[in-house]
Motif scaffolding. Sequence first.
Motif, PDB file in Angstrom:
ATOM      1  N   LEU A 132       0.891  -1.051  -0.122  1.00  0.00           N
ATOM      2  CA  LEU A 132       0.013  -0.064  -0.046  1.00  0.00           C
ATOM      3  C   LEU A 132       0.890   1.287  -0.033  1.00  0.00           C
ATOM      4  N   ILE A 133       2.098   1.093   0.731  1.00  0.00           N
ATOM      5  CA  ILE A 133       2.835   2.250   0.835  1.00  0.00           C
ATOM      6  C   ILE A 133       3.582   2.466  -0.682  1.00  0.00           C
ATOM      7  N   ILE A 134       3.887   1.632  -1.180  1.00  0.00           N
ATOM      8  CA  ILE A 134       4.632   1.627  -2.292  1.00  0.00           C
ATOM      9  C   ILE A 134       3.628   2.199  -3.358  1.00  0.00           C
ATOM     10  N   GLY A 135       2.428   1.703  -3.253  1.00  0.00           N
ATOM     11  CA  GLY A 135       1.229   2.253  -4.323  1.00  0.00           C
ATOM     12  C   GLY A 135       1.234   3.706  -3.862  1.00  0.00           C
ATOM     13  N   GLY A 136       1.086   4.062  -2.584  1.00  0.00           N
ATOM     14  CA  GLY A 136       0.916   5.802  -2.513  1.00  0.00           C
ATOM     15  C   GLY A 136       1.867   6.396  -2.710  1.00  0.00           C
ATOM     16  N   SER A 137       3.287   5.881  -2.536  1.00  0.00           N
ATOM     17  CA  SER A 137       4.417   7.008  -3.014  1.00  0.00           C
ATOM     18  C   SER A 137       4.528   7.025  -4.561  1.00  0.00           C
ATOM     19  N   THR A 138       4.177   5.952  -5.323  1.00  0.00           N
ATOM     20  CA  THR A 138       4.188   6.026  -6.825  1.00  0.00           C
ATOM     21  C   THR A 138       3.290   7.044  -7.216  1.00  0.00           C
ATOM     22  N   GLN A 139       2.065   6.634  -6.546  1.00  0.00           N
ATOM     23  CA  GLN A 139       0.872   7.331  -7.021  1.00  0.00           C
ATOM     24  C   GLN A 139       0.937   8.839  -7.411  1.00  0.00           C
ATOM     25  N   ARG A 140       1.665   9.569  -6.312  1.00  0.00           N
ATOM     26  CA  ARG A 140       1.899  11.300  -6.393  1.00  0.00           C
ATOM     27  C   ARG A 140       2.860  11.337  -7.724  1.00  0.00           C
ATOM     28  N   ALA A 141       3.871  10.555  -7.615  1.00  0.00           N
ATOM     29  CA  ALA A 141       4.786  10.758  -9.029  1.00  0.00           C
ATOM     30  C   ALA A 141       4.204  10.552 -10.291  1.00  0.00           C
ATOM     31  N   ILE A 142       3.256   9.960 -10.324  1.00  0.00           N
ATOM     32  CA  ILE A 142       2.507   9.753 -11.770  1.00  0.00           C
ATOM     33  C   ILE A 142       1.479  10.903 -11.934  1.00  0.00           C
ATOM     34  N   THR A 143       0.663  11.155 -10.888  1.00  0.00           N
ATOM     35  CA  THR A 143      -0.449  12.196 -11.094  1.00  0.00           C
ATOM     36  C   THR A 143       0.333  13.588 -10.988  1.00  0.00           C
ATOM     37  N   GLY A 144       1.328  13.583 -10.233  1.00  0.00           N
ATOM     38  CA  GLY A 144       1.950  15.079 -10.009  1.00  0.00           C
ATOM     39  C   GLY A 144       0.703  16.038  -9.423  1.00  0.00           C
ATOM     40  N   GLU A 145       0.766  17.123  -9.947  1.00  0.00           N
ATOM     41  CA  GLU A 145      -0.282  18.045  -9.560  1.00  0.00           C
ATOM     42  C   GLU A 145      -1.581  18.084 -10.317  1.00  0.00           C
ATOM     43  N   ASP A 146      -1.696  17.218 -11.203  1.00  0.00           N
ATOM     44  CA  ASP A 146      -2.725  17.159 -12.142  1.00  0.00           C
ATOM     45  C   ASP A 146      -3.760  16.059 -11.818  1.00  0.00           C
ATOM     46  N   TYR A 147      -4.766  16.681 -11.064  1.00  0.00           N
ATOM     47  CA  TYR A 147      -5.792  15.849 -10.619  1.00  0.00           C
ATOM     48  C   TYR A 147      -7.021  15.786 -11.463  1.00  0.00           C
TER      49      TYR A 147
END
Lengths: 176, 157
Positions: free
Chosen positions: B38-53
Amino acid sequence: MAPRFHSARAITMDEVASRQYPVQEHMVFQRRTWIVQRVGWVILAIICLAALTGLFGDGILSNRTVEGAGFTVEYERFERATRLARFVFHFAPSQNSERRLHLGRNFPDKFVIASIQPQPTRSVASAGGLELTFAGAPSVAGQVAVWARPHGYGSIAIEAHADDNPPSTFRVFIYP
Amino acid sequence: MDSVIKACIVYFVLWAIIRISGRRTLGEMSAFDFILFLIIGGSTQRAITGEDYSLINALILVSTFVVIEVILSLLDLRSPVMRRVFEGTPTVLVENGHPMTYRLHRARVTQDNILEAARRLHGLARMDQIKFAILESTGKISIIPESTPSARDAGKR
């Protein structure tokens, strides 16, 4: 109990051979996979160590102070895209009550300025870059912190000069 | 454009890291492993989406991941080599009751792990009741019990 340590002697040819039953094995491929895995662990460990030393920003290898004419700048040599970066400019004492800091075009191009402390009394953008004017007492050293978010990748050379001194260049590497 | 490239990079980097970490990580997942993922998912998620929600960014990312999945599954079908690279291969760890120590060591599986799987799956208590123990490419341990009458009795008891 499984042996903690495995001696090379115990690797029998039989264990290395591929079985067809009950499953089709590919021991040559499997052994290669095990080697690649171990190489991978070393690479991941190196990444962690590099991060601890500051190769990816925020550490001993990254902290840098560049001395220019009339100012020095403290910053991180390695920055990461979208993470807030801090540049601290120290002015040498001068006779003027106003201090000017000029940042070359690369700075406003590659960074989104989030905050400047103290607030400049005047901020002029031109083709040459950004000219910030600060109020200050004569003969007193001043300090200005610029907080900015990088939004490009790669190595960037930033040109800066204080008052009418000749410009100096400092480099920042921005990770994606 | 950025989103597609980022999604591809994250997909392959994550795939490589999971493959490097070894098969045990995938199959025999403990509660803590689950949290770790879950932590791995959370930390990569922000790198992919960046500031574009934005909705369109989410659509692009989901489409990219599904397209990569489909392409890889097609490659898997076509080429056995690709299948081996992407999914790994099964490995026999116990043969006719004899644990193969070199393989166990390399695969980071202990004899206790094998016995645990034997107890859980077939109610077996001893190594000699196991004909084959196989580490599957999914990371799970399969047990094929010895089919002699005494072993079967021992299994029922």
